[in-house]
Motif scaffolding. Structure first.
Motif, short mmCIF file in Angstrom:
data_model
loop_
_atom_site.label_atom_id
_atom_site.label_comp_id
_atom_site.label_asym_id
_atom_site.label_seq_id
_atom_site.Cartn_x
_atom_site.Cartn_y
_atom_site.Cartn_z
N UNK A 179 40.01 44.22 46.89
CA UNK A 179 39.30 44.12 45.70
C UNK A 179 40.50 43.71 44.48
N UNK A 180 41.39 44.62 44.60
CA UNK A 180 42.73 44.55 43.73
C UNK A 180 43.33 43.26 43.83
N UNK A 181 43.89 43.26 45.07
CA UNK A 181 44.68 42.06 45.64
C UNK A 181 43.92 40.67 45.16
N UNK A 182 42.64 40.50 45.72
CA UNK A 182 41.99 39.12 45.39
C UNK A 182 41.72 39.05 43.68
N UNK A 183 41.16 39.87 43.36
CA UNK A 183 40.88 39.75 41.83
C UNK A 183 41.98 39.46 41.03
N UNK A 184 43.33 40.01 41.53
CA UNK A 184 44.54 39.85 40.75
C UNK A 184 45.04 38.22 40.93
N UNK A 185 44.63 37.77 41.95
CA UNK A 185 44.86 36.24 42.45
C UNK A 185 43.88 35.38 41.90
N UNK A 186 42.59 35.74 41.52
CA UNK A 186 41.55 34.98 40.98
C UNK A 186 41.57 35.03 39.45
N UNK A 187 42.48 36.16 39.01
CA UNK A 187 42.21 36.01 37.25
C UNK A 187 43.31 35.21 36.52
N UNK A 188 44.46 35.12 37.23
CA UNK A 188 45.08 34.02 36.52
C UNK A 188 46.24 34.64 35.69
N UNK A 189 46.30 35.81 35.69
CA UNK A 189 47.54 36.63 34.91
C UNK A 189 48.60 36.73 35.84
N UNK A 190 49.73 36.88 35.23
CA UNK A 190 51.03 36.99 36.20
C UNK A 190 51.29 38.37 36.19
N UNK A 191 51.22 39.24 35.32
CA UNK A 191 51.41 40.84 35.36
C UNK A 191 50.35 41.79 35.24
N UNK A 192 50.33 42.85 35.64
CA UNK A 192 49.19 43.66 35.64
C UNK A 192 49.56 45.06 35.28
N UNK A 193 48.62 45.83 34.61
CA UNK A 193 48.92 47.21 34.34
C UNK A 193 47.79 47.93 34.66
N UNK A 194 47.91 49.27 34.91
CA UNK A 194 46.45 49.95 35.29
C UNK A 194 46.87 51.36 34.94
N UNK A 195 46.10 52.34 34.72
CA UNK A 195 46.19 53.77 34.61
C UNK A 195 45.25 54.44 35.32
N UNK A 196 46.07 55.52 36.13
CA UNK A 196 45.55 56.45 37.10
C UNK A 196 45.57 57.92 36.72
N UNK A 197 44.79 58.70 36.95
CA UNK A 197 45.15 60.12 36.62
C UNK A 197 46.14 60.66 37.93
N UNK A 198 46.91 61.46 37.53
CA UNK A 198 47.80 62.20 38.57
C UNK A 198 47.45 62.87 39.59
#
Length: 194
Positions: A132-151
């Motif tokens: 889901x992450x890999x394919x969504x990134x490819x479909x979205x058209x952005x070059x860079x991505x940021x996310x946050x996750x709890x430790x």
């Protein structure tokens, strides 16, 4: 069963809300333990056009949103919060979730912000999140991505690291005992220049 990933539509609003309610069940449990009520409370504020879904046999099994500096994937619908969570918890939920959902992002226009990454419980551990992450990134058209996750979400941190994300910042949580985690871990994926 075959998994497919695609852009969500308005007709996926309720299923996206159910995925989020289930995936972030621990976070929402302070307000309400009934996942259907939580889903009903957050659904009106979702922006389905910013979401991607993973489907198996026509059923939504995972979702994520790609937001940017021009808008987030969710806002808080005060009326829906009160209607489905009650007056007091609706007010509390509105105040708390506005801070999480609606804070503007200050990233360059080429950066997408991944949020609400979640997979239904029965589908976890089967590679759905990675795909889901890999394919969504490819479909979205952005070059860079940021996310946050709890430790404390070590499985997600491992998943994102395997996908090429790197930690660039940790922000200690102001109320760690109430929230159940010590810090938010910010991770970045940068497309390599040719």
């Amino acid at each position: 069963m075959e998994i497919s990933v695609r852009k969500a539509g308005e007709d996926h609003r309720q299923e996206i809300a159910r995925c989020i309610a289930e995936g972030f069940e621990k976070d929402f449990s302070v307000l309400c333990r009934d996942k259907e009520r939580v889903a009903a409370a957050i659904a009106p504020g979702l922006e389905p056009g910013k979401f991607y879904i993973a489907e198996a046999g026509g059923t939504v099994v995972g979702t994520l949103a790609v937001s940017d500096r021009h808008g987030r994937a969710a806002r808080v619908d005060r009326g829906a919060m009160r209607k489905h969570l009650g007056l007091l918890k609706g007010i509390i939920g509105t105040l708390v979730l506005r801070e999480e959902f609606e804070v503007p992002l200050d990233y360059p226009p080429s950066t997408g912000y991944l949020e609400f990454v979640t997979v239904r419980q029965a589908w976890r551990g089967k590679g759905v999140a990675s795909r889901l992450v890999r394919e969504s990134m490819a479909l979205s058209g952005y070059r860079d991505f940021v996310l946050d996750v709890t430790d404390i979400n070590t499985a997600a941190i491992r998943c994102y690291t395997r996908l090429g994300f790197q930690e660039f910042k940790r922000v200690p949580e102001k109320h760690p005992k109430q929230k159940g985690f010590g810090a938010k871990v910010y991770m970045r994926y940068e497309e390599e220049m040719p």
